[in-house]
Design a protein around this motif. Structure first.
Motif, mmCIF file in Angstrom:
data_model
loop_
_atom_site.group_PDB
_atom_site.id
_atom_site.type_symbol
_atom_site.label_atom_id
_atom_site.label_comp_id
_atom_site.label_asym_id
_atom_site.label_seq_id
_atom_site.Cartn_x
_atom_site.Cartn_y
_atom_site.Cartn_z
ATOM 1 N N ASP A 163 0.864 -1.185 0.000
ATOM 2 C CA ASP A 163 0.000 0.000 0.000
ATOM 3 C C ASP A 163 0.897 1.230 0.000
ATOM 4 O O ASP A 163 1.506 1.571 1.006
ATOM 5 N N VAL A 164 0.971 1.881 -1.145
ATOM 6 C CA VAL A 164 1.870 3.016 -1.331
ATOM 7 C C VAL A 164 1.523 4.181 -0.405
ATOM 8 O O VAL A 164 2.406 4.898 0.056
ATOM 9 N N THR A 165 0.237 4.350 -0.097
ATOM 10 C CA THR A 165 -0.177 5.486 0.720
ATOM 11 C C THR A 165 0.340 5.370 2.156
ATOM 12 O O THR A 165 0.392 6.360 2.874
ATOM 13 N N GLN A 166 0.734 4.153 2.564
ATOM 14 C CA GLN A 166 1.256 3.950 3.926
ATOM 15 C C GLN A 166 2.768 4.149 3.993
ATOM 16 O O GLN A 166 3.355 4.092 5.065
ATOM 17 N N LEU A 167 3.401 4.375 2.835
ATOM 18 C CA LEU A 167 4.853 4.563 2.792
ATOM 19 C C LEU A 167 5.204 6.020 3.029
ATOM 20 O O LEU A 167 4.498 6.922 2.610
ATOM 21 N N ASP A 168 6.293 6.239 3.678
ATOM 22 C CA ASP A 168 6.869 7.575 3.774
ATOM 23 C C ASP A 168 8.379 7.384 3.808
ATOM 24 O O ASP A 168 8.983 7.228 4.857
ATOM 25 N N ALA A 169 8.947 7.357 2.607
ATOM 26 C CA ALA A 169 10.374 7.077 2.485
ATOM 27 C C ALA A 169 11.191 8.355 2.390
ATOM 28 O O ALA A 169 12.351 8.322 2.019
ATOM 29 N N GLY A 170 10.586 9.481 2.719
ATOM 30 C CA GLY A 170 11.325 10.747 2.756
ATOM 31 C C GLY A 170 11.916 11.171 1.422
ATOM 32 O O GLY A 170 13.051 11.609 1.360
ATOM 33 N N GLY A 171 11.148 11.047 0.362
ATOM 34 C CA GLY A 171 11.618 11.478 -0.956
ATOM 35 C C GLY A 171 12.443 10.438 -1.681
ATOM 36 O O GLY A 171 12.987 10.712 -2.740
#
Length: 158
Positions: A76-84
């Motif tokens: 689920d891409v919306t749950q990712l936060d890889a900081g850019g």
């Protein structure tokens, strides 16, 4: 067996196709076979053979989708936060350094790829070059048309 990455949207699309095949297409084909059988001699019955061929294709596709879903690692891409950072499933806005043209791609699984829809396979040369890079990085990519250089303008997790 190795898990294959699949976006949440891609998994939902496969599940919907599976539902349609099982609950709508399969019963229609069974009815067509029954009707064709009622017409008599099966050796020379083209309707029967066509319906059986349809059934074969549908059952093959059902098995293929079930196998893909059972081997999928749904992300689920919306749950990712890889900081850019560019990761599987993210959407990347790129600017061609030479021409200045901008393009936008989402990095998706092999089965979800649709270049016209802006979705590229995680195994494509562009995606492989982008994975692990950050916004603002410049990336050289060897594509069939030759070498190209892009700047990563924006990374979105949508």
């Amino acid at each position: 067996m190795q898990k294959v990455p699949l976006t949440l949207r891609g998994a939902e699309k496969l599940r919907e196709e599976l539902r349609v095949l099982k609950s709508e297409t399969r019963p229609q084909i069974i009815a067509a076979i029954a009707e064709a059988r009622a017409h008599g001699d099966l050796k020379e019955n083209a309707e029967y053979h066509a319906a059986r061929e349809q059934q074969s294709f549908a059952e093959g596709r059902i098995a293929e989708i079930e196998a893909k879903l059972s081997n999928a690692q749904v992300i689920d891409v919306t749950q990712l936060d890889a900081g850019g950072k560019v990761v599987f499933g993210c959407t990347v806005e790129l600017a061609d350094i030479v021409s200045g043209d901008e393009v936008r791609y989402q990095i998706v699984g092999e089965d979800e790829a649709d270049i016209k829809g802006g979705q590229i396979s995680v195994n494509s040369p562009i995606a492989r070059a982008l994975i692990g890079k950050f916004e603002g990085d410049e990336v050289a990519v060897r594509v069939p048309a030759g070498d190209r250089e892009f700047e990563i303008v924006k990374v979105l997790y949508i």
